[in-house]
Scaffold this active site. Structure first.
Site, PDB file in Angstrom:
ATOM      1  CB  ILE A 134      -0.985  -0.031   1.196  1.00 28.96           C
ATOM      2  CG1 ILE A 134      -2.038  -1.138   0.965  1.00 28.96           C
ATOM      3  CG2 ILE A 134      -1.656   1.324   1.394  1.00 28.96           C
ATOM      4  CD1 ILE A 134      -3.017  -1.349   2.107  1.00 28.96           C
TER       5      ILE A 134
ATOM      6  CE  LYS B 184      -4.069  -2.029  11.213  1.00 27.38           C
ATOM      7  NZ  LYS B 184      -3.144  -1.107  10.540  1.00 27.38           N
TER       8      LYS B 184
ATOM      9  CB  THR C 104      -0.346  -5.928  -0.011  1.00 32.51           C
ATOM     10  OG1 THR C 104      -0.819  -6.375   1.254  1.00 32.51           O
ATOM     11  CG2 THR C 104      -1.146  -4.733  -0.482  1.00 32.51           C
TER      12      THR C 104
ATOM     13  CE1 TYR D  61      -3.595  -5.478  11.183  1.00 25.71           C
ATOM     14  CE2 TYR D  61      -5.889  -6.017  10.770  1.00 25.71           C
ATOM     15  CZ  TYR D  61      -4.706  -5.453  10.356  1.00 25.71           C
ATOM     16  OH  TYR D  61      -4.612  -4.857   9.111  1.00 25.71           O
TER      17      TYR D  61
ATOM     18  CB  ILE E 250      -5.440  -4.530   0.134  1.00 22.42           C
ATOM     19  CG1 ILE E 250      -6.482  -3.595   0.783  1.00 22.42           C
ATOM     20  CG2 ILE E 250      -4.775  -3.839  -1.061  1.00 22.42           C
ATOM     21  CD1 ILE E 250      -7.629  -3.174  -0.105  1.00 22.42           C
TER      22      ILE E 250
HETATM   23  N1  LIG Z   1      -3.280  -5.835   2.866  1.00 19.38           N
HETATM   24  C1  LIG Z   1      -4.437  -5.856   3.480  1.00 19.38           C
HETATM   25  O1  LIG Z   1      -5.299  -6.717   3.214  1.00 19.38           O
HETATM   26  C2  LIG Z   1      -4.766  -4.812   4.513  1.00 19.38           C
HETATM   27  C3  LIG Z   1      -6.096  -4.695   4.936  1.00 19.38           C
HETATM   28  C4  LIG Z   1      -6.422  -3.752   5.894  1.00 19.38           C
HETATM   29  C5  LIG Z   1      -5.438  -2.926   6.412  1.00 19.38           C
HETATM   30  N2  LIG Z   1      -4.142  -3.062   5.996  1.00 19.38           N
HETATM   31  C6  LIG Z   1      -3.146  -2.190   6.605  1.00 19.38           C
HETATM   32  O2  LIG Z   1      -2.476  -1.464   5.599  1.00 19.38           O
HETATM   33  C7  LIG Z   1      -1.152  -1.144   6.042  1.00 19.38           C
HETATM   34  C8  LIG Z   1      -0.169  -1.506   4.935  1.00 19.38           C
HETATM   35  O3  LIG Z   1      -0.252  -2.888   4.705  1.00 19.38           O
HETATM   36  P1  LIG Z   1       0.301  -3.580   3.366  1.00 19.38           P
HETATM   37  O4  LIG Z   1      -0.785  -4.444   2.898  1.00 19.38           O
HETATM   38  O5  LIG Z   1       0.915  -2.572   2.480  1.00 19.38           O
HETATM   39  O6  LIG Z   1       1.390  -4.535   4.046  1.00 19.38           O
HETATM   40  P2  LIG Z   1       2.914  -4.822   3.698  1.00 19.38           P
HETATM   41  O7  LIG Z   1       3.293  -5.952   4.590  1.00 19.38           O
HETATM   42  O8  LIG Z   1       3.076  -4.935   2.230  1.00 19.38           O
HETATM   43  O9  LIG Z   1       3.619  -3.454   4.195  1.00 19.38           O
HETATM   44  C9  LIG Z   1       3.735  -3.116   5.543  1.00 19.38           C
HETATM   45  C10 LIG Z   1       5.132  -2.551   5.765  1.00 19.38           C
HETATM   46  O10 LIG Z   1       5.258  -2.150   7.142  1.00 19.38           O
HETATM   47  C11 LIG Z   1       6.601  -2.379   7.502  1.00 19.38           C
HETATM   48  N3  LIG Z   1       6.757  -2.440   8.962  1.00 19.38           N
HETATM   49  C12 LIG Z   1       6.355  -3.425   9.808  1.00 19.38           C
HETATM   50  N4  LIG Z   1       6.734  -3.142  11.061  1.00 19.38           N
HETATM   51  C13 LIG Z   1       7.380  -1.935  11.016  1.00 19.38           C
HETATM   52  C14 LIG Z   1       8.022  -1.122  12.001  1.00 19.38           C
HETATM   53  N5  LIG Z   1       8.091  -1.486  13.301  1.00 19.38           N
HETATM   54  N6  LIG Z   1       8.582   0.051  11.614  1.00 19.38           N
HETATM   55  C15 LIG Z   1       8.557   0.420  10.298  1.00 19.38           C
HETATM   56  N7  LIG Z   1       7.979  -0.331   9.324  1.00 19.38           N
HETATM   57  C16 LIG Z   1       7.402  -1.492   9.684  1.00 19.38           C
HETATM   58  C17 LIG Z   1       6.940  -3.704   6.834  1.00 19.38           C
HETATM   59  O11 LIG Z   1       8.345  -3.910   6.740  1.00 19.38           O
HETATM   60  C18 LIG Z   1       6.245  -3.578   5.499  1.00 19.38           C
HETATM   61  O12 LIG Z   1       7.116  -3.101   4.486  1.00 19.38           O
HETATM   62  C19 LIG Z   1      -0.945  -1.905   7.354  1.00 19.38           C
HETATM   63  O13 LIG Z   1      -1.111  -1.028   8.445  1.00 19.38           O
HETATM   64  C20 LIG Z   1      -2.075  -2.932   7.342  1.00 19.38           C
HETATM   65  O14 LIG Z   1      -2.471  -3.302   8.636  1.00 19.38           O
HETATM   66  C21 LIG Z   1      -3.784  -3.974   5.050  1.00 19.38           C
END
Ligand SMILES: NC(=O)c1ccc[n+]([C@@H]2O[C@H](COP(=O)([O-])OP(=O)(O)OC[C@H]3O[C@@H](n4cnc5c(N)ncnc54)[C@H](O)[C@@H]3O)[C@@H](O)[C@H]2O)c1
Length: 277
Positions: free
Chosen positions: A20, A178, A209, A174, A207
């Site tokens: 994202i 959130k 990812t 989680y 999403i």
């Molecule tokens: N993908 C989904 O289905 C989904 C759904 C709802 C919400 N989200 C939220 O969207 C956001 C982005 O998720 P994404 O899908 O891009 O995931 P992703 O795993 O691709 O990216 C998340 C990034 O956060 C980084 N990260 C983790 N811990 C960290 C820390 N302590 N300090 C700095 N960076 C850190 C990771 O290294 C990773 O690159 C997250 O907060 C996630 O909870 C994702």
């Protein structure tokens, strides 16, 4: 572009260089200095390479969002680069990835730290988005007392709040984290508003990812596929769906929107709440 001109660019800080974060940087970063931050050096390097190849002006910095000192250093570095006009906070851990403790430290405390530190440096007219989750809409509402504590206690106190410290299941940590993000963003809109800036959250659905696929491959996967099937759109979301919502909230068309959450879930919560078959 010369160094002098680069110094006068507005700065978009994107924390979390995963699926994202990368889509938001690509969509909203053109013409700005994009400061990408993550605690995973490999992810950071590959995202910087890909964005730079696409013509973006990108800098990177390692950050651990669960560390107050690290987040403060990032905010100060962003401010040293130019006007901190835009922030997208996307760093997070999901239940399939980490313990309850780690999820609370990154997803709950980390967001509070980022709101505080970037709320101290954001430029007038600036805007930020925090990526929360539809999971925050799936848990029972907090009591007024819990909500007040999550909104107003200093970040350092949040993990020791009674009802937070008792959480030991990742699948519960989680959604609590959130939901806390929604609360914290509402409260932070006052601090940001005093600087002439806005802050909102986005709650994505499922999403596509690396994180989304980890969850779909976990024990929770069947339930998630059922939710997608019952939703109004019937499909998984793309990182670009979230980047489009972020571009709206970060941009001039959202100048009267602050302190709120935008649910971008393809209709999952609507279907769950209304009992759609
Ligand atoms: N993908 C989904 O289905 C989904 C759904 C709802 C919400 N989200 C939220 O969207 C956001 C982005 O998720 P994404 O899908 O891009 O995931 P992703 O795993 O691709 O990216 C998340 C990034 O956060 C980084 N990260 C983790 N811990 C960290 C820390 N302590 N300090 C700095 N960076 C850190 C990771 O290294 C990773 O690159 C997250 O907060 C996630 O909870 C994702």
């Amino acid at each position: 572009m010369t160094g002098d001109l680069a110094m006068h660019r507005d700065v978009l800080t994107v924390i979390g260089a995963g699926g994202i974060g990368q889509a938001i940087a690509r969509r909203s970063g053109a013409g700005k200095t994009v400061l990408l931050a993550d605690n995973n050096d490999e992810t950071l390097a590959s995202t910087v390479e890909s964005l730079s190849a696409g013509g973006h002006h990108v800098l990177s910095r390692s950050v651990d969002v669960a560390s107050a000192q690290s987040v403060r250093g990032l905010a100060q570095y962003a401010a040293s680069l130019g006007n901190v006009t835009h922030l997208a906070h996307t760093a997070g851990l999901s239940p399939a990835q980490a313990s309850a403790q780690a999820i609370l430290a990154v997803d709950l405390l980390g967001v509070a730290l980022v709101l505080q530190e970037f709320g101290a440096v954001v430029a007038p007219g600036g805007a930020g988005v925090v990526i929360a989750s539809m999971a925050g809409h799936l848990v029972p509402a907090l009591t007024a007392e819990q909500e007040h504590a999550l909104a107003h206690r200093p970040p350092v106190d949040l993990l020791s709040l009674d009802f937070v410290s008792r959480v030991n299941e990742p699948a519960f940590a989680y959604p609590i984290a959130k939901q806390a993000n929604h609360v914290r963003v509402r409260a932070a809109s006052a601090q940001w508003g005093r600087r002439g800036a806005r802050i909102n959250s986005i709650s994505p659905g499922i999403i596509s990812t690396p994180m989304g696929h980890l969850e779909l491959d976990s024990a929770a996967g069947d339930g998630m596929r059922a939710m997608i099937a019952m939703s109004g759109t019937g499909r998984i979301g793309t990182p670009d769906d979230i980047a489009a919502a972020a571009a709206f909230l970060l941009g001039p068309d959202a100048s009267f929107i602050t302190g709120t959450d935008l649910l971008v879930d393809g209709g999952v919560i609507a279907a769950v709440r209304s009992g759609t078959q």
